[in-house]
Design an enzyme around this catalytic site. Structure first.
Site, PDB file in Angstrom:
ATOM      1  N   VAL A  40       0.957  -1.247  -0.062  1.00  0.00           N
ATOM      2  CA  VAL A  40      -0.095  -0.023   0.148  1.00  0.00           C
ATOM      3  C   VAL A  40       0.838   1.369  -0.104  1.00  0.00           C
ATOM      4  O   VAL A  40       1.766   1.176   1.007  1.00  0.00           O
ATOM      5  CB  VAL A  40      -0.812  -0.036   1.145  1.00  0.00           C
ATOM      6  N   ASP A 150     -13.528 -11.138   9.642  1.00  0.00           N
ATOM      7  CA  ASP A 150     -12.242 -10.757  10.214  1.00  0.00           C
ATOM      8  C   ASP A 150     -12.227  -9.675  11.073  1.00  0.00           C
ATOM      9  O   ASP A 150     -11.173  -8.872  10.896  1.00  0.00           O
ATOM     10  CB  ASP A 150     -11.138 -11.019   9.108  1.00  0.00           C
TER      11      ASP A 150
END
Length: 284
Positions: A40, A150
């Site tokens: 990222v 999650d």
């Protein structure tokens, strides 16, 4: 999300240039994060100057691996449906010959896990503010029929000023298409019905949120689990039960216990959490 739809989405946004420091209308700066499939990078829009988090996913890392391709497709599909102030926003997506790019909200902050490591545990009032936002985001997701699968402190980013964002939708799924669900998620946050492979409902996210709440206000996992434990050990620890510390308020203990009901059908809902007496005591 089918592979055909996955390919169609990106075909509409093909970008010819694949320069190392630019893609589309974004210049690419330093690496600000790393994931399972890529990096990222800090992106800056060339016209507006607005920052973004640009997820760079090399095609070779996913297209030849069925599991990786499905996970990336799920993440893209889920993010396209999300529009909530406490959920990371997908601004646009692009494709070059070598990479896929997801342009996301830039969040100048760190995960709640890192923050908790520094402060050890939070006051109930501070925890309320974060849990209220996380529950609001989950309530929205569930209203869209999406299960995150999650939820954990590592997937919640805290911005300066106290705003939190739910991130990482790689395991999320539209429950309308959930057939024969695989065991997935982070084991110490998994609901007992997942550990037993008894199916999964939206309430599995509530269990994970309850683990988050307990971590925030006590600094510990309620069942003292370890990432080294196998699934049988994890479930056995849940059956043994947990004792919440006396320094917690009665309302806080009640909420945690209702979120961590072993029976998913007795577990509190997101709407009930938002209306719970503990959250009504938020002090700005």
């Amino acid at each position: 999300m089918s592979l055909d739809l996955f390919e169609t989405v990106f075909k509409e946004t093909f970008v010819l240039n694949d320069k190392r420091k630019r893609v589309g209308n974004y210049s690419l700066g330093r690496v600000i994060g790393r994931g399972a499939f890529g990096t990222v990078r800090l992106g800056t829009h060339l016209l507006s100057g607005e920052n973004a988090a640009v997820k760079v996913v090399p095609k070779k890392s996913i297209l030849q691996k069925d599991k990786a391709r499905r996970r990336f497709a799920r993440e893209l599909h889920a993010l396209k449906q999300m529009d909530h102030p406490n959920i990371v926003c997908l601004k646009e997506w692009m494709e070059t010959e070598r990479n896929f790019y997801l342009v996301l909200t830039y969040i100048n902050g760190d995960t709640l896990k890192h923050y908790l490591n520094d402060v050890k545990r939070l006051s109930e009032n501070e925890a309320r503010r974060y849990i209220n936002q996380m529950t609001s985001a989950l309530n929205y997701m569930h209203s869209q029929n999406f299960l995150h699968r999650d939820i954990k402190l590592e997937n919640t980013v805290l911005q300066s000023g106290g705003k939190v964002f739910i991130v990482d939708f790689g395991l999320s799924v539209d429950v309308s298409f959930l057939e024969n669900p695989n065991m997935c998620g982070s084991p110490t946050y998994m609901a007992p019905e997942i550990l037993l492979k008894h199916g999964i409902t939206l309430s599995a996210d509530i269990w994970s949120l309850g683990i988050c709440l307990c971590y925030l206000v006590t600094g510990c996992h309620p069942y003292h689990m370890s990432f080294k434990d196998n699934y049988a050990t994890l479930y056995f620890k849940i059956l043994q039960g947990s004792t919440l510390p006396n320094f917690l308020s009665e309302e806080c203990r009640d909420l945690i216990q209702r979120m961590l009901s072993v029976d998913p059908y007795n577990r509190i809902s997101t709407e009930e959490i938002l209306a719970h007496a503990w959250l009504e005591r938020i002090i700005s």
